[in-house]
Design a protein around this motif. Structure first.
Motif, PDB file in Angstrom:
ATOM      1  N   GLY A   1       2.484   1.640  -9.394  1.00  0.00           N
ATOM      2  CA  GLY A   1       1.383   1.909  -8.477  1.00  0.00           C
ATOM      3  C   GLY A   1       0.212   0.967  -8.676  1.00  0.00           C
ATOM      4  N   ALA A   2      -0.170   0.777  -9.938  1.00  0.00           N
ATOM      5  CA  ALA A   2      -1.307  -0.104 -10.225  1.00  0.00           C
ATOM      6  C   ALA A   2      -0.990  -1.551  -9.853  1.00  0.00           C
TER       7      ALA A   2
ATOM      8  N   MET B   1      14.075   6.300  -2.524  1.00  0.00           N
ATOM      9  CA  MET B   1      14.626   5.572  -1.372  1.00  0.00           C
ATOM     10  C   MET B   1      13.517   4.872  -0.590  1.00  0.00           C
ATOM     11  N   VAL B   2      12.394   5.555  -0.403  1.00  0.00           N
ATOM     12  CA  VAL B   2      11.266   4.931   0.303  1.00  0.00           C
ATOM     13  C   VAL B   2      10.797   3.699  -0.461  1.00  0.00           C
ATOM     14  N   LEU B   3      10.643   3.822  -1.780  1.00  0.00           N
ATOM     15  CA  LEU B   3      10.213   2.674  -2.580  1.00  0.00           C
ATOM     16  C   LEU B   3      11.198   1.512  -2.464  1.00  0.00           C
ATOM     17  N   LEU B   4      12.477   1.810  -2.526  1.00  0.00           N
ATOM     18  CA  LEU B   4      13.472   0.745  -2.442  1.00  0.00           C
ATOM     19  C   LEU B   4      13.446   0.060  -1.080  1.00  0.00           C
ATOM     20  N   VAL B   5      13.291   0.835  -0.022  1.00  0.00           N
ATOM     21  CA  VAL B   5      13.213   0.248   1.328  1.00  0.00           C
ATOM     22  C   VAL B   5      11.972  -0.630   1.457  1.00  0.00           C
TER      23      VAL B   5
ATOM     24  N   ALA C   1       0.841  -1.210   0.000  1.00  0.00           N
ATOM     25  CA  ALA C   1       0.000   0.000   0.000  1.00  0.00           C
ATOM     26  C   ALA C   1       0.873   1.256   0.000  1.00  0.00           C
ATOM     27  N   VAL C   2       1.951   1.220   0.763  1.00  0.00           N
ATOM     28  CA  VAL C   2       2.887   2.354   0.785  1.00  0.00           C
ATOM     29  C   VAL C   2       3.528   2.521  -0.589  1.00  0.00           C
ATOM     30  N   ALA C   3       3.924   1.424  -1.217  1.00  0.00           N
ATOM     31  CA  ALA C   3       4.524   1.492  -2.552  1.00  0.00           C
ATOM     32  C   ALA C   3       3.555   2.119  -3.549  1.00  0.00           C
ATOM     33  N   ALA C   4       2.292   1.734  -3.481  1.00  0.00           N
ATOM     34  CA  ALA C   4       1.293   2.311  -4.381  1.00  0.00           C
ATOM     35  C   ALA C   4       1.110   3.804  -4.098  1.00  0.00           C
ATOM     36  N   ALA C   5       1.003   4.155  -2.825  1.00  0.00           N
ATOM     37  CA  ALA C   5       0.812   5.563  -2.461  1.00  0.00           C
ATOM     38  C   ALA C   5       2.000   6.417  -2.887  1.00  0.00           C
ATOM     39  N   VAL C   6       3.201   5.917  -2.665  1.00  0.00           N
ATOM     40  CA  VAL C   6       4.406   6.670  -3.061  1.00  0.00           C
ATOM     41  C   VAL C   6       4.465   6.800  -4.577  1.00  0.00           C
TER      42      VAL C   6
END
Length: 150
Positions: A143-144, A61-65, A6-11
């Motif tokens: 995201g999708a 960086m957030v996505l990679l983490v 969900a975080v990955a999609a939001a980012v």
């Protein structure tokens, strides 16, 4: 769906909105505003894109983490990989060339024998726009796919 996905999609979708808003709405419109010279527009653009790129690096960086913490589908991994590679190409290859070109315009003519300043967009500018389009497609896919769990 996990919290990480969900975080990955939001980012991904937040980043997508920022790229569309700045690269395809703000950037071209500022040059059409009354009283905004080319030099003023370039100065504003440099500040705005420096800020955008800083935020983009943080979002990457957030996505990679998140992807390391809870690996999603291969589709998400490949799409995020494309986004990160495109951002790196923009920051390390294209932006420095655009900066050199805008430096010429911002410096103004040095004298009567100075070579004319660039007055039209360079191929480097079009490569930046092309990379932005690739980034947009990859952000939509990441995201999708993160939302769908694909």
């Amino acid at each position: 769906m996990s919290i990480a996905h969900a975080v990955a999609a939001a980012v991904s979708f937040t980043w997508l909105g920022m790229v569309i808003a700045i690269s395809f709405i703000e950037a071209p419109l500022k040059f059409r505003a009354p009283g905004v010279s080319l030099q003023t527009g370039l100065s504003i653009g440099r500040l705005v894109f420096r800020a955008l790129n800083t935020v983009e690096a943080a979002l990457a960086m957030v996505l990679l983490v998140v992807l390391v913490a809870d690996p999603p589908s291969p589709t998400v991994i490949v799409a995020v990989g494309v986004v990160v590679v495109v951002l790196a190409a923009q920051l390390l290859v294209v932006r420095p060339r655009l900066t050199r070109r805008s430096d010429l315009v911002l410096a103004g003519p040095a004298g009567p024998h100075e070579v004319d300043q660039p007055t039209r967009r360079s191929p480097v500018h079009y490569s930046y726009v092309g990379l932005e389009l690739v980034k947009i497609a990859a952000l939509v896919i990441s995201g999708a796919a993160a939302l769908a769990g694909a």
